[in-house]
Write an enzyme that holds these catalytic residues in place. Sequence first.
Site, PDB file in Angstrom:
ATOM      1  N   LYS A   1      -7.035   3.743   9.285  1.00 25.00           N
ATOM      2  CA  LYS A   1      -6.006   2.796   9.018  1.00 25.00           C
ATOM      3  C   LYS A   1      -5.184   1.935  10.047  1.00 25.00           C
ATOM      4  O   LYS A   1      -4.691   0.870  10.035  1.00 25.00           O
ATOM      5  CB  LYS A   1      -4.888   3.847   8.284  1.00 25.00           C
ATOM      6  CG  LYS A   1      -5.241   4.362   6.924  1.00 25.00           C
ATOM      7  CD  LYS A   1      -4.020   5.203   6.302  1.00 25.00           C
ATOM      8  CE  LYS A   1      -4.524   6.065   5.365  1.00 25.00           C
ATOM      9  NZ  LYS A   1      -5.083   5.554   3.956  1.00 25.00           N
TER      10      LYS A   1
ATOM     11  N   GLU B   1       4.744   5.050   9.508  1.00 28.15           N
ATOM     12  CA  GLU B   1       4.867   3.742   8.786  1.00 28.15           C
ATOM     13  C   GLU B   1       6.188   3.527   8.146  1.00 28.15           C
ATOM     14  O   GLU B   1       6.736   4.635   7.622  1.00 28.15           O
ATOM     15  CB  GLU B   1       3.984   3.704   7.645  1.00 28.15           C
ATOM     16  CG  GLU B   1       3.034   2.391   7.690  1.00 28.15           C
ATOM     17  CD  GLU B   1       1.830   2.443   6.742  1.00 28.15           C
ATOM     18  OE1 GLU B   1       0.849   2.147   7.169  1.00 28.15           O
ATOM     19  OE2 GLU B   1       2.150   2.466   5.535  1.00 28.15           O
TER      20      GLU B   1
ATOM     21  N   HIS C   1       1.221  10.351  -4.265  1.00 23.72           N
ATOM     22  CA  HIS C   1       0.648   9.163  -3.695  1.00 23.72           C
ATOM     23  C   HIS C   1      -0.817   9.006  -4.343  1.00 23.72           C
ATOM     24  O   HIS C   1      -1.530   8.387  -3.513  1.00 23.72           O
ATOM     25  CB  HIS C   1       0.569   9.465  -1.938  1.00 23.72           C
ATOM     26  CG  HIS C   1       2.007   9.693  -1.745  1.00 23.72           C
ATOM     27  ND1 HIS C   1       3.225   8.615  -1.897  1.00 23.72           N
ATOM     28  CD2 HIS C   1       2.515  10.453  -1.156  1.00 23.72           C
ATOM     29  CE1 HIS C   1       4.111   9.124  -1.241  1.00 23.72           C
ATOM     30  NE2 HIS C   1       3.995  10.245  -0.600  1.00 23.72           N
TER      31      HIS C   1
ATOM     32  N   ARG D   1     -15.842   1.212  -0.464  1.00 25.55           N
ATOM     33  CA  ARG D   1     -16.741   1.761  -1.313  1.00 25.55           C
ATOM     34  C   ARG D   1     -16.248   1.492  -3.009  1.00 25.55           C
ATOM     35  O   ARG D   1     -15.519   0.818  -3.018  1.00 25.55           O
ATOM     36  CB  ARG D   1     -16.429   3.219  -1.122  1.00 25.55           C
ATOM     37  CG  ARG D   1     -15.354   3.752  -1.211  1.00 25.55           C
ATOM     38  CD  ARG D   1     -14.791   5.150  -1.430  1.00 25.55           C
ATOM     39  NE  ARG D   1     -13.434   5.357  -1.496  1.00 25.55           N
ATOM     40  CZ  ARG D   1     -12.427   5.247  -2.188  1.00 25.55           C
ATOM     41  NH1 ARG D   1     -12.587   4.775  -3.361  1.00 25.55           N
ATOM     42  NH2 ARG D   1     -11.033   5.719  -1.644  1.00 25.55           N
TER      43      ARG D   1
HETATM   44  P1  ADP Z   1      -4.820   6.950   0.803  1.00 25.59           P
HETATM   45  O1  ADP Z   1      -5.769   6.204   1.533  1.00 25.59           O
HETATM   46  O2  ADP Z   1      -4.529   8.100   1.387  1.00 25.59           O
HETATM   47  O3  ADP Z   1      -4.899   6.534  -0.621  1.00 25.59           O
HETATM   48  P2  ADP Z   1      -2.803   4.694   1.157  1.00 25.59           P
HETATM   49  O4  ADP Z   1      -2.511   4.030   2.440  1.00 25.59           O
HETATM   50  O5  ADP Z   1      -3.928   4.000   0.148  1.00 25.59           O
HETATM   51  O6  ADP Z   1      -3.288   6.160   1.328  1.00 25.59           O
HETATM   52  O7  ADP Z   1      -1.663   4.836   0.171  1.00 25.59           O
HETATM   53  C1  ADP Z   1      -1.270   5.568  -0.982  1.00 25.59           C
HETATM   54  C2  ADP Z   1      -0.068   5.426  -1.627  1.00 25.59           C
HETATM   55  O8  ADP Z   1       0.846   5.698  -1.110  1.00 25.59           O
HETATM   56  C3  ADP Z   1       0.065   3.750  -1.939  1.00 25.59           C
HETATM   57  O9  ADP Z   1      -0.402   3.563  -3.343  1.00 25.59           O
HETATM   58  C4  ADP Z   1       1.592   3.986  -2.180  1.00 25.59           C
HETATM   59  O10 ADP Z   1       2.162   4.446  -3.443  1.00 25.59           O
HETATM   60  C5  ADP Z   1       1.971   4.942  -1.151  1.00 25.59           C
HETATM   61  N1  ADP Z   1       2.239   4.205   0.249  1.00 25.59           N
HETATM   62  C6  ADP Z   1       1.383   4.290   1.298  1.00 25.59           C
HETATM   63  N2  ADP Z   1       2.037   3.596   2.291  1.00 25.59           N
HETATM   64  C7  ADP Z   1       3.161   3.204   1.840  1.00 25.59           C
HETATM   65  C8  ADP Z   1       4.499   2.826   2.419  1.00 25.59           C
HETATM   66  N3  ADP Z   1       4.453   2.236   3.501  1.00 25.59           N
HETATM   67  N4  ADP Z   1       5.707   2.644   1.787  1.00 25.59           N
HETATM   68  C9  ADP Z   1       5.843   3.165   0.429  1.00 25.59           C
HETATM   69  N5  ADP Z   1       4.560   3.742  -0.096  1.00 25.59           N
HETATM   70  C10 ADP Z   1       3.600   3.934   0.580  1.00 25.59           C
END
Ligand code: ADP
Length: 652
Positions: free
Chosen positions: A118, A193, A228, A285
């Site tokens: 990431k 973040e 999440h 993917r």
């Molecule tokens: P993963 O790869 O574990 O699925 P992601 O980065 O895709 O993680 O994030 C998954 C979810 O977490 C997102 O869809 C969102 O709902 C929440 N999320 C991620 N980053 C943030 C952020 N900086 N602020 C608020 N919500 C976030």
Amino acid sequence: MPTFSKILIANRGEIASRIIRTCHEMGVVTVAVFSDADRDAPFVRQADEAIYIGPSPSSESYLCQDAIISAAQRCHADAIHPGYGFLAENAIFARACADAGICFIGPAPKVIALLGSKQASKELVNKAGVPVVPSFALEHPNEIVYPVLLKASMGGGGKGMQIVREPSELASALASAKRVATSAFGDSTILIESYIESPRHIEIQILGDQHGTLVHLFERECSIQRRHQKIIEECPAPGLSPELRTSLAAAAITIARAVDYHNAGTVEFIVAPNGEFYFLEVNTRLQVEHAVTEEVTGIDLVREQIRIAEGKALSFGQDDIHQNGAALQCRLYAEDCDADFLPCSGTLLHVSMPTMPGLRVESGIESGSVVSIHYDPMLAKLITHAPTRSEALRLMKRSLATMAALGVTTNRDFLLSVLSHGSFETGQLDTGFLQQHSETLAILEEKEEFLGLALMAATYAKHDQQTCERSILPSMQASYRNNRWRDAQCTLRWNETTRTVHYHSAKDGSIEMRVDDGPAKALRCATSTGRTLVLEIDGHMQRFRVYWDRDRAFVQFQTYVYELHLAPRFPVLNDTKVEGRCIAPMPGRVVQVLVQDGDVVGAGDTLLVLEAMKMEHRIVANESGTVRSLTSQVGDQVDGGQELAMIDTSGV
Ligand code: ADP
């Protein structure tokens, strides 16, 4: 240019079945791989061949690269489709496939490696001019602006993510995030973040061939999430302005071009309430939610993935891709939504999925399937497609209402309550939806209202079963009494409630029933096929699904499933609830012990942390008192229901 004859699917469950289906439609021979737990699973039977790769834990089977590559060599597969999860985003595996002369169906290994982090991908995207969520360095704690979100840099599936609102919470949250990151992803790097409040999760599906053609297949709205992790997805995103759609798609293509992306991928964004969007990550993917895009665009993404891997050019351009109608997907999970979405395991006694135009079911289960603790608890996906969102939604409600997966607690009822929520119906979605509406989504009151009907249906089915099983006087109903003043009775427990159903056969052939001292109702069975029972109760015919498994009955009525237990005739001593007992909710491994025997704790304090089904579960003190009988140590394997500690309240 190769044309694959045989593809090995390095995955399990619904996604293995889904890939097998497209392969067969293309004339490709399929090979499944399976662990001990999956020997009898549907996907193993659906494949043309299947190869055993090891014991049930995924680390010894589905994550075992050598075993999978040997399996592919043994059956002379040309290519490996990794599905999602497991090895799907593992660059080392993708490279190992190439070294073994087997095509990995996915992007180039170096692109997977680059986008798998990431942190690295954010840097790259930032350079390409697409906005990213601001992040902070751990080395400069004073510069952190709260709230923040901790994420495993190599993570996925929302695992181990933690919101931190105050500096004082940072240290312990970081420790826990690192533990999960190391155990789930083999890398402890944590990203700090900015936490964006109430955003929407909108992602763009992309497809690129190996000749430089890159297209997007529009967006998916994935804002309905718990932990999440997505549970309901849709396409198009409701109310998304054409301008924002165009900007998101353009940003996705810019990112894909910057890394020379080929094959299928998804660029994820979060969109803040003010309309600003930020890049989250690229998933290199097929996504769990790819089906909604397929329904709306009419493009089979697995077919395209295979064609691209074969080196073929995309047979369509951007202008050929359109959004037709609306599609919704609901993920059916084995989990207890009343217990913080705790994953559940067990045997599915009865599974039945409806078939109807506009409904697509991607399922990994059937009656008798065992939901194992070793894998993700997602059981199936239901996808509906209709000309408009409201029609797709209506169809989804009916699909969920008419399907059944009894024997293990699932999120079916919860999904239905989300779909029926006014804010969902009007498309007012953001990632905080479930938390924000938790009270209106709690459905117990109405569920209690229907309990009487569920009890009667269970009693009727039991009575019917007993009548059928009688060898003496089989023509006589089991509820026949020569003393007409003494009713037959069935005492059932639901949650903490115990109720008795009294019943007897009436002269007109109906059965008269009442629950406790409630009013008597006349029951007649209109039809009884398999597990479906249509009962006429005081002139109103209604449909129930009833499954009796020894002393338990599962009754599905409308949007609710009730698990009822036949009350024992005599009280069972060890069944009584012991105050202060802290038990493991499921089998798992102790990863942290925070207290010692003799410590004084307050209600809600964490005693231990358990890892089960790839998640951490905190075992908390249910009352204030002194910790007693805490014998577990870090690394111990514990059974579900095992007592982990006692809270002695005598000194409080
Ligand atoms: P993963 O790869 O574990 O699925 P992601 O980065 O895709 O993680 O994030 C998954 C979810 O977490 C997102 O869809 C969102 O709902 C929440 N999320 C991620 N980053 C943030 C952020 N900086 N602020 C608020 N919500 C976030």
